[in-house]
Design a protein around this motif. Structure first.
Motif, PDB file in Angstrom:
ATOM      1  N   ASN A 149      15.864   0.377  -4.746  1.00  0.00           N
ATOM      2  CA  ASN A 149      15.079   1.604  -4.939  1.00  0.00           C
ATOM      3  C   ASN A 149      13.574   1.377  -5.030  1.00  0.00           C
ATOM      4  OD1 ASN A 149      17.447   3.201  -5.048  1.00  0.00           O
ATOM      5  ND2 ASN A 149      17.649   2.796  -7.242  1.00  0.00           N
ATOM      6  N   LEU A 150      13.107   0.139  -4.883  1.00  0.00           N
ATOM      7  CA  LEU A 150      11.676  -0.161  -4.990  1.00  0.00           C
ATOM      8  C   LEU A 150      11.184  -0.759  -3.669  1.00  0.00           C
ATOM      9  CD1 LEU A 150       9.062  -0.332  -6.626  1.00  0.00           C
ATOM     10  CD2 LEU A 150       9.885  -2.478  -7.609  1.00  0.00           C
ATOM     11  N   THR A 151      10.353   0.011  -2.953  1.00  0.00           N
ATOM     12  CA  THR A 151       9.802  -0.439  -1.669  1.00  0.00           C
ATOM     13  C   THR A 151       8.340  -0.817  -1.860  1.00  0.00           C
ATOM     14  OG1 THR A 151      11.275   1.070  -0.488  1.00  0.00           O
ATOM     15  CG2 THR A 151       9.399   0.188   0.736  1.00  0.00           C
ATOM     16  N   MET A 152       8.009  -2.070  -1.519  1.00  0.00           N
ATOM     17  CA  MET A 152       6.672  -2.593  -1.766  1.00  0.00           C
ATOM     18  C   MET A 152       5.787  -2.471  -0.528  1.00  0.00           C
ATOM     19  SD  MET A 152       6.990  -3.543  -4.912  1.00  0.00           S
ATOM     20  CE  MET A 152       5.449  -4.431  -5.098  1.00  0.00           C
ATOM     21  N   HIS A 153       4.524  -2.120  -0.761  1.00  0.00           N
ATOM     22  CA  HIS A 153       3.503  -2.060   0.284  1.00  0.00           C
ATOM     23  C   HIS A 153       2.269  -2.783  -0.254  1.00  0.00           C
ATOM     24  CE1 HIS A 153       5.776   1.194   2.380  1.00  0.00           C
ATOM     25  NE2 HIS A 153       6.090   1.527   1.129  1.00  0.00           N
ATOM     26  N   TYR A 154       1.832  -3.828   0.447  1.00  0.00           N
ATOM     27  CA  TYR A 154       0.763  -4.676  -0.068  1.00  0.00           C
ATOM     28  C   TYR A 154      -0.548  -4.373   0.653  1.00  0.00           C
ATOM     29  CZ  TYR A 154       4.891  -7.115  -1.778  1.00  0.00           C
ATOM     30  OH  TYR A 154       6.087  -7.413  -2.381  1.00  0.00           O
ATOM     31  N   LEU A 155      -1.577  -4.048  -0.126  1.00  0.00           N
ATOM     32  CA  LEU A 155      -2.898  -3.738   0.415  1.00  0.00           C
ATOM     33  C   LEU A 155      -3.760  -4.998   0.437  1.00  0.00           C
ATOM     34  CD1 LEU A 155      -3.626  -0.464  -1.611  1.00  0.00           C
ATOM     35  CD2 LEU A 155      -2.525  -0.664   0.629  1.00  0.00           C
ATOM     36  N   LYS A 156      -4.542  -5.148   1.481  1.00  0.00           N
ATOM     37  CA  LYS A 156      -5.453  -6.288   1.574  1.00  0.00           C
ATOM     38  C   LYS A 156      -6.581  -6.114   0.563  1.00  0.00           C
ATOM     39  CE  LYS A 156      -8.577  -8.696   4.750  1.00  0.00           C
ATOM     40  NZ  LYS A 156      -9.153  -8.709   6.121  1.00  0.00           N
TER      41      LYS A 156
ATOM     42  N   ILE B 199     -11.824   2.136   1.756  1.00  0.00           N
ATOM     43  CA  ILE B 199     -10.879   1.900   2.864  1.00  0.00           C
ATOM     44  C   ILE B 199      -9.457   2.154   2.376  1.00  0.00           C
ATOM     45  CG2 ILE B 199      -9.920   0.143   4.420  1.00  0.00           C
ATOM     46  CD1 ILE B 199     -12.718  -1.161   4.418  1.00  0.00           C
ATOM     47  N   HIS B 200      -9.162   1.716   1.173  1.00  0.00           N
ATOM     48  CA  HIS B 200      -7.832   1.950   0.600  1.00  0.00           C
ATOM     49  C   HIS B 200      -7.612   3.437   0.319  1.00  0.00           C
ATOM     50  CE1 HIS B 200      -7.135  -2.236   0.484  1.00  0.00           C
ATOM     51  NE2 HIS B 200      -7.764  -2.519  -0.636  1.00  0.00           N
ATOM     52  N   TRP B 201      -8.635   4.127  -0.151  1.00  0.00           N
ATOM     53  CA  TRP B 201      -8.481   5.546  -0.465  1.00  0.00           C
ATOM     54  C   TRP B 201      -8.036   6.312   0.782  1.00  0.00           C
ATOM     55  CZ3 TRP B 201     -14.016   6.363  -2.912  1.00  0.00           C
ATOM     56  CH2 TRP B 201     -14.190   5.439  -3.958  1.00  0.00           C
ATOM     57  N   ARG B 202      -8.709   6.054   1.885  1.00  0.00           N
ATOM     58  CA  ARG B 202      -8.369   6.759   3.138  1.00  0.00           C
ATOM     59  C   ARG B 202      -6.963   6.406   3.603  1.00  0.00           C
ATOM     60  NH1 ARG B 202     -13.604   5.879   6.952  1.00  0.00           N
ATOM     61  NH2 ARG B 202     -12.762   3.774   6.866  1.00  0.00           N
ATOM     62  N   PHE B 203      -6.627   5.113   3.524  1.00  0.00           N
ATOM     63  CA  PHE B 203      -5.299   4.680   3.951  1.00  0.00           C
ATOM     64  C   PHE B 203      -4.212   5.328   3.098  1.00  0.00           C
ATOM     65  CE2 PHE B 203      -1.737   1.735   3.258  1.00  0.00           C
ATOM     66  CZ  PHE B 203      -1.225   1.680   4.545  1.00  0.00           C
ATOM     67  N   LEU B 204      -4.411   5.311   1.782  1.00  0.00           N
ATOM     68  CA  LEU B 204      -3.407   5.883   0.874  1.00  0.00           C
ATOM     69  C   LEU B 204      -3.256   7.381   1.101  1.00  0.00           C
ATOM     70  CD1 LEU B 204      -4.228   3.913  -2.387  1.00  0.00           C
ATOM     71  CD2 LEU B 204      -2.164   3.700  -1.000  1.00  0.00           C
ATOM     72  N   TYR B 205      -4.342   8.074   1.345  1.00  0.00           N
ATOM     73  CA  TYR B 205      -4.268   9.510   1.599  1.00  0.00           C
ATOM     74  C   TYR B 205      -3.416   9.788   2.841  1.00  0.00           C
ATOM     75  CZ  TYR B 205      -5.586  14.268   2.794  1.00  0.00           C
ATOM     76  OH  TYR B 205      -5.554  15.608   3.117  1.00  0.00           O
ATOM     77  N   LYS B 206      -3.625   9.022   3.902  1.00  0.00           N
ATOM     78  CA  LYS B 206      -2.841   9.206   5.124  1.00  0.00           C
ATOM     79  C   LYS B 206      -1.362   8.926   4.875  1.00  0.00           C
ATOM     80  CE  LYS B 206      -6.620   8.072   8.336  1.00  0.00           C
ATOM     81  NZ  LYS B 206      -7.112   7.094   9.335  1.00  0.00           N
ATOM     82  N   GLU B 207      -1.079   7.883   4.108  1.00  0.00           N
ATOM     83  CA  GLU B 207       0.312   7.551   3.790  1.00  0.00           C
ATOM     84  C   GLU B 207       0.968   8.660   2.964  1.00  0.00           C
ATOM     85  OE1 GLU B 207       2.138   4.179   4.408  1.00  0.00           O
ATOM     86  OE2 GLU B 207       0.825   4.808   6.044  1.00  0.00           O
ATOM     87  N   MET B 208       0.223   9.222   2.054  1.00  0.00           N
ATOM     88  CA  MET B 208       0.766  10.257   1.173  1.00  0.00           C
ATOM     89  C   MET B 208       1.015  11.560   1.921  1.00  0.00           C
ATOM     90  SD  MET B 208      -1.528   9.446  -2.186  1.00  0.00           S
ATOM     91  CE  MET B 208      -1.308   7.900  -3.062  1.00  0.00           C
ATOM     92  N   ILE B 209       0.132  11.887   2.827  1.00  0.00           N
ATOM     93  CA  ILE B 209       0.310  13.104   3.623  1.00  0.00           C
ATOM     94  C   ILE B 209       1.592  13.011   4.449  1.00  0.00           C
ATOM     95  CG2 ILE B 209      -0.602  14.341   5.633  1.00  0.00           C
ATOM     96  CD1 ILE B 209      -1.914  15.173   3.068  1.00  0.00           C
ATOM     97  N   GLN B 210       1.904  11.805   4.906  1.00  0.00           N
ATOM     98  CA  GLN B 210       3.087  11.610   5.744  1.00  0.00           C
ATOM     99  C   GLN B 210       4.363  11.400   4.923  1.00  0.00           C
ATOM    100  OE1 GLN B 210       2.254   8.413   8.502  1.00  0.00           O
ATOM    101  NE2 GLN B 210       0.294   9.306   9.118  1.00  0.00           N
ATOM    102  N   SER B 211       4.222  11.162   3.618  1.00  0.00           N
ATOM    103  CA  SER B 211       5.385  10.885   2.774  1.00  0.00           C
ATOM    104  C   SER B 211       6.168  12.157   2.477  1.00  0.00           C
ATOM    105  CB  SER B 211       4.910  10.248   1.461  1.00  0.00           C
ATOM    106  OG  SER B 211       5.978  10.119   0.542  1.00  0.00           O
ATOM    107  N   ASP B 212       7.483  11.991   2.261  1.00  0.00           N
ATOM    108  CA  ASP B 212       8.312  13.129   1.845  1.00  0.00           C
ATOM    109  C   ASP B 212       8.539  13.120   0.331  1.00  0.00           C
ATOM    110  OD1 ASP B 212       9.977  10.943   1.658  1.00  0.00           O
ATOM    111  OD2 ASP B 212      11.740  11.959   2.491  1.00  0.00           O
TER     112      ASP B 212
END
Length: 379
Positions: free
Chosen positions: A54-61, A70-83
């Motif tokens: 139940n724990l999926t890891m995503h590692y940021l550089k 750079i992380h803020w923009r990436f996370l926002y895009k990921e969140m918009i696409q998340s269900d």
């Protein structure tokens, strides 16, 4: 996206490494063990990476401070696409992302802001900021933090004192205190052959780095040669100055610098030591917090030497598990260490008292239940 997963939580930090004790070992794993699907985003860092249901890891550089957007923009895009239905942020800077997310998705989602420190107070003592700008910057941050927190549904306070600064906000407020988890060790750990003092955590001047080094010098100056001071954690100050102090005071055989260590690995070091140190400086955040180190020392059965803050003194006296002193009074600190060295039975009793207090009052199990209830109550 209207078809959202009511058991999915996207948890994110643009500042902390993935193996951060509170975020990963306590919160993310607790929620995953409770059956929530946790998508976890944090900075990459060396360490043993294991698969947890139940724990999926995503590692940021990792990025330099001025490039974290750079992380803020990436996370926002990921969140918009998340269900996911739930989004759990660990950094004040991600309140900007929370604001944008809430404006876009509105009541489709629920947002939790996990407050690790009271940032406006912390800014007043941040050594990397020019002293002249700290007061005005603290006020500006306090204004915008409260403004952007209004886009969140829940705020988690890691310390009881933090909520006093946010009484006017009407969002859900939950205290999830940073008490330890205690791992099951596969083998009994014996004490080091020589008397060992230990500190685990970020090493800075405000967290007592040079106070601990000076204490080691005081011990050696009194003619005691066989002792250790173990410092486990990253050094966030002038490392060359630290090494210079060690060499100039002939402490190379007494002081061990271990760097950052995974949470599961620190417990063997705790159990092999004789005393836990917590010589914090009296900054606003330190005075109004209960250092996690104190509870970890209790969990490991270590007697404690801590700064004489009123709350620290009250707690250690109440549970009879340690002593406090002015962190700059090295004669008094030496006297405490000398007492522990000369009284192993009392040393042992302090440790047992602390462990009992941990088991009864200061363990993560109850805090984990409060965390889970934030999401369970929405089912």
């Amino acid at each position: 996206m209207n078809n959202r997963n009511p058991k999915k939580i996207m948890m994110a930090s643009s500042v902390h490494v993935w193996s951060d004790t509170r975020i990963y070992f306590k919160e993310a794993q607790t929620l995953a063990n409770q059956g929530f699907q946790v998508d976890f985003y944090a900075l990459d860092h060396p360490g043993e990476k294991i698969n947890i249901p139940n724990l999926t890891m995503h590692y940021l550089k990792p990025q330099k401070r001025y490039k974290r957007f750079i992380h803020w923009r990436f996370l926002y895009k990921e969140m918009i696409q998340s269900d996911a239905t739930y989004f759990h942020f660990h950094d004040p800077e991600l309140l900007l992302t929370a604001r944008a997310l809430k404006k876009k998705l509105k009541d489709e989602i629920k947002i939790t802001y996990d407050m690790h420190e009271h940032l406006p107070a912390a800014i007043r003592t941040k050594q990397w900021l020019p002293r002249i700008i700290r007061p005005i910057l603290s006020q500006v941050v306090a204004y915008f933090e409260k403004k952007w927190m209004k886009y969140c549904d829940t705020v988690i306070f890691a310390e009881l004192s933090y909520k006093d600064n946010y009484e006017e906000l009407t969002l859900n407020k939950v205290d999830v205190l940073n008490y330890p988890t205690f791992p099951n060790l596969n083998e009994l750990v014996v004490k080091d052959n020589v008397f060992t003092m230990i500190y685990v955590g970020v090493l800075t001047e405000q967290r007592g780095l040079f106070n601990m080094l000076q204490l080691a010098k005081s011990v050696k100056d009194r003619g005691i040669q066989t002792f250790k001071l173990k410092l486990i954690g990253p050094i966030f100050t002038d490392e060359e100055r630290v090494q210079q102090f060690i060499v100039e005071n002939h402490l190379s055989d007494n002081i061990e610098l271990h760097g950052r260590m995974q949470y599961k690995d620190i417990w063997a070091h705790y159990q092999a030591a004789h005393v836990g140190l917590c010589l914090l400086h009296p900054t606003p955040n330190n005075l109004n917090s209960h250092s996690t180190k104190l509870f970890e020392y209790m969990a490991a059965g270590l007697p404690i030497v801590a700064s004489d803050f009123p709350d620290f003194t009250k707690m250690l006296t109440e549970h009879d598990c340690g002593k406090t002193s002015d962190p700059e009074d090295y004669d008094a600190l030496y006297d405490i260490i000398d007492f522990y060295m000369a009284n192993p039975e009392k040393n042992k009793q302090f440790g047992e008292n602390g462990k009992e207090a941990f088991n009864r009052f200061y363990n993560w199990e109850r805090e984990g239940e409060k965390l889970s209830s934030i999401y369970s109550s929405e089912d």
